[in-house]
Motif scaffolding. Structure first.
Motif, short mmCIF file in Angstrom:
data_model
loop_
_atom_site.label_atom_id
_atom_site.label_comp_id
_atom_site.label_asym_id
_atom_site.label_seq_id
_atom_site.Cartn_x
_atom_site.Cartn_y
_atom_site.Cartn_z
N GLY B 170 -8.75 -10.90 0.56
CA GLY B 170 -9.34 -11.24 2.07
C GLY B 170 -8.69 -10.87 3.04
O GLY B 170 -8.53 -11.51 4.17
N ILE B 171 -8.10 -9.56 3.02
CA ILE B 171 -7.40 -8.96 4.10
C ILE B 171 -7.90 -7.54 4.14
O ILE B 171 -8.78 -6.89 3.48
CB ILE B 171 -5.81 -8.86 3.81
N SER B 172 -7.65 -6.72 5.39
CA SER B 172 -8.36 -5.62 5.67
C SER B 172 -7.47 -4.49 4.63
O SER B 172 -6.51 -4.48 4.16
CB SER B 172 -8.01 -5.10 7.04
N GLU B 173 -8.12 -3.49 4.40
CA GLU B 173 -7.55 -2.23 3.70
C GLU B 173 -6.45 -1.76 4.14
O GLU B 173 -5.44 -1.31 3.72
CB GLU B 173 -8.55 -1.08 3.51
N THR B 174 -6.09 -1.91 5.84
CA THR B 174 -5.10 -0.91 6.34
C THR B 174 -3.94 -2.14 6.13
O THR B 174 -3.01 -1.68 5.64
CB THR B 174 -5.54 -1.25 8.00
N ALA B 175 -4.16 -3.49 6.08
CA ALA B 175 -3.32 -4.38 5.70
C ALA B 175 -2.68 -4.18 4.37
O ALA B 175 -1.59 -3.98 3.90
CB ALA B 175 -3.72 -5.72 5.84
N VAL B 176 -3.75 -4.08 3.31
CA VAL B 176 -3.22 -3.69 1.97
C VAL B 176 -2.38 -2.53 1.94
O VAL B 176 -1.25 -2.63 1.18
CB VAL B 176 -4.40 -3.47 0.92
N LYS B 177 -2.74 -1.39 2.59
CA LYS B 177 -2.01 -0.23 2.46
C LYS B 177 -0.45 -0.33 3.18
O LYS B 177 0.51 0.09 2.50
CB LYS B 177 -2.61 0.90 3.46
N THR B 178 -0.23 -1.06 3.87
CA THR B 178 1.00 -1.44 4.78
C THR B 178 1.76 -2.23 3.95
O THR B 178 3.03 -1.72 3.78
CB THR B 178 0.67 -1.95 6.28
N ARG B 179 1.28 -3.32 3.38
CA ARG B 179 1.91 -4.04 2.65
C ARG B 179 2.25 -3.50 1.18
O ARG B 179 3.64 -3.58 0.76
CB ARG B 179 1.08 -5.42 2.29
N LEU B 180 1.47 -2.75 0.75
CA LEU B 180 1.80 -2.17 -0.54
C LEU B 180 3.03 -0.99 -0.42
O LEU B 180 3.90 -1.33 -1.26
CB LEU B 180 0.46 -1.12 -1.08
N LEU B 181 2.97 -0.36 0.80
CA LEU B 181 4.06 0.69 0.78
C LEU B 181 5.48 -0.22 1.13
O LEU B 181 6.43 0.07 0.60
CB LEU B 181 3.81 1.64 2.13
N ARG B 182 5.31 -1.24 1.81
CA ARG B 182 6.51 -2.17 2.09
C ARG B 182 7.04 -2.69 0.88
O ARG B 182 8.22 -2.68 0.48
CB ARG B 182 6.39 -3.19 2.99
N ALA B 183 6.14 -3.05 -0.05
CA ALA B 183 6.48 -3.77 -1.24
C ALA B 183 7.18 -2.80 -2.26
O ALA B 183 8.19 -2.98 -2.70
CB ALA B 183 5.38 -4.37 -2.16
N ARG B 184 6.57 -1.62 -2.16
CA ARG B 184 6.87 -0.54 -3.10
C ARG B 184 8.48 -0.02 -2.62
O ARG B 184 9.30 0.39 -3.36
CB ARG B 184 6.04 0.74 -3.20
N LEU B 185 8.49 0.11 -1.26
CA LEU B 185 9.99 0.65 -0.87
C LEU B 185 10.93 -0.37 -1.14
O LEU B 185 12.19 -0.04 -1.36
CB LEU B 185 9.83 0.87 0.61
N LYS B 186 10.56 -1.59 -1.02
CA LYS B 186 11.71 -2.53 -1.23
C LYS B 186 11.97 -2.58 -2.87
O LYS B 186 13.41 -2.74 -2.94
CB LYS B 186 10.88 -4.01 -1.00
N LEU B 187 11.06 -2.63 -3.59
CA LEU B 187 11.42 -2.32 -4.95
C LEU B 187 12.24 -1.06 -5.28
O LEU B 187 13.16 -1.09 -6.09
CB LEU B 187 9.95 -2.41 -6.00
N ARG B 188 11.77 -0.02 -4.48
CA ARG B 188 12.41 1.22 -4.86
C ARG B 188 14.04 0.89 -4.49
O ARG B 188 14.97 1.40 -5.15
CB ARG B 188 11.76 2.25 -3.96
N GLU B 189 14.19 0.33 -3.34
CA GLU B 189 15.60 0.07 -2.92
C GLU B 189 16.57 -0.87 -3.99
O GLU B 189 17.34 -0.54 -4.04
CB GLU B 189 15.51 -0.81 -1.56
N GLU B 190 15.81 -1.92 -4.46
CA GLU B 190 16.36 -2.63 -5.43
C GLU B 190 16.74 -1.91 -6.57
O GLU B 190 17.68 -2.03 -7.24
CB GLU B 190 15.45 -3.88 -5.85
N LEU B 191 15.79 -1.32 -7.23
CA LEU B 191 15.98 -0.44 -8.48
C LEU B 191 17.01 0.74 -8.06
O LEU B 191 17.54 0.82 -9.14
CB LEU B 191 14.56 0.20 -8.86
#
Ligand SMILES: [Zn+2]
Lengths: 83, 210
Positions: B170-191
């Motif tokens: 129930g969120i916008s596609e723009t919000a999905v894209k931004t959150r996805l990139l943030r999540a991926r970058l955070k995981l990349r940093e951890e890994l």
């Protein structure tokens, strides 16, 4: 460090870039930058690999049989349980 | 052996009419994915099983009124995600009070700059997916905020499209894209921190560690 404007621009379209959702023009532009920027290259590689690893890891996880059995019981679907 | 059933697409009409065989096929098809979703969201097998059962019980009750505004799978994932977030909210309210402050920040323009620049892709597969590494992967996901985790789980682990993820949450596609990139970058940093350390232990040369 990613100080240049190009690096920052790339960072913002990174998600769509690794998903292959960017226009051809933007892709070409990014790939040109990647040729000359080692840092961004590493970020793109490791980001891709991060997503890939989670995919692989996920594929190996299955539903434990006893969890499946309890689910079918709860839903009164015992008749449809596969041996 | 299970092949024949999987190949025939589910009939939404039969499901809405209360056909039990069709419902059983739906359970068979979607229970593994929903269980994994719940497990990744909650990090606990008992809670994940509760979500799994509740999701299908709710689906069973709600199917006759299913309006087909989204696909059946997106609809199921939406129910499952709501269940998971409800449990999370009960168990860890602090993650959500924090969330209110961070969600706007998470949807904003600025993306955190990558810090750890080390190319660990050359590590062998048995090292990248050792059982210790797997534990680390799971813990890294658990450390994401619920908002980022939900997007990552649906889009990258369950393979939903950006649009389906937006519908399920129930969120916008723009919000999905931004959150996805943030999540991926955070995981990349951890890994990167984790595998970078493994490279040191294993005697790989680290180039340009910042
Ligand atoms: Zn760069």
């Amino acid at each position: 460090m990613t100080e240049s404007k190009e690096c920052e621009r790339l960072l913002h379209s990174l998600g769509e870039y690794v998903d292959g959702e960017l226009s051809e023009d933007l892709c070409t532009e990014i790939e040109r930058h990647l040729l000359e920027c080692h840092n961004c290259q590493v970020v793109v590689n490791t980001l891709r690999k991060t997503i890939e690893l989670y995919h692989e890891e996920e594929e190996q996880e299955t539903l434990p049989p006893e969890v499946g059995r309890r689910l079918y019981m709860r839903l009164n679907l015992e008749d449809y349980l596969r041996p | 052996m299970n092949e024949p059933n999987v190949k025939k697409p589910l009939s939404v009409q039969a499901l809405k009419a209360g056909n039990r065989e069709e419902f059983a096929r739906m359970v068979e098809q979607y229970s593994p994915g929903i269980y994994r979703l719940a497990l990744k969201m909650l990090g606990n097998a008992q809670d994940a099983e509760d979500v799994l059962q509740e999701t299908f019980l709710k689906a069973l009750r709600a199917l006759p009124g299913f309006e087909e505004r989204s696909s059946l799978s997106t609809w199921l994932y939406r129910i499952a995600m709501n269940e998971a977030l409800m449990i999370l909210r009960k168990k860890r309210p602090e993650a959500f009070s924090l969330e209110d402050q961070t969600t706007s920040q998470e949807d904003g323009e600025s993306i955190e700059e990558p810090r750890d620049i080390v190319d660990w892709c050359c590590l062998p597969e048995n090292e990248l997916l050792s059982s210790e590494a797997r534990d680390f992967l799971n813990r890294a996901v658990e450390q994401l905020s619920p908002a980022l985790r939900a997007v990552f789980v649906l889009r990258d682990l369950q393979d939903l499209s950006v649009r389906e993820t937006a519908e399920a949450l129930g969120i916008s596609e723009t919000a999905v894209k931004t959150r996805l990139l943030r999540a991926r970058l955070k995981l990349r940093e951890e890994l990167s921190a984790y595998y970078g350390h493994r490279m040191e232990v294993l005697g790989y040369d680290r180039i340009e560690r910042m």
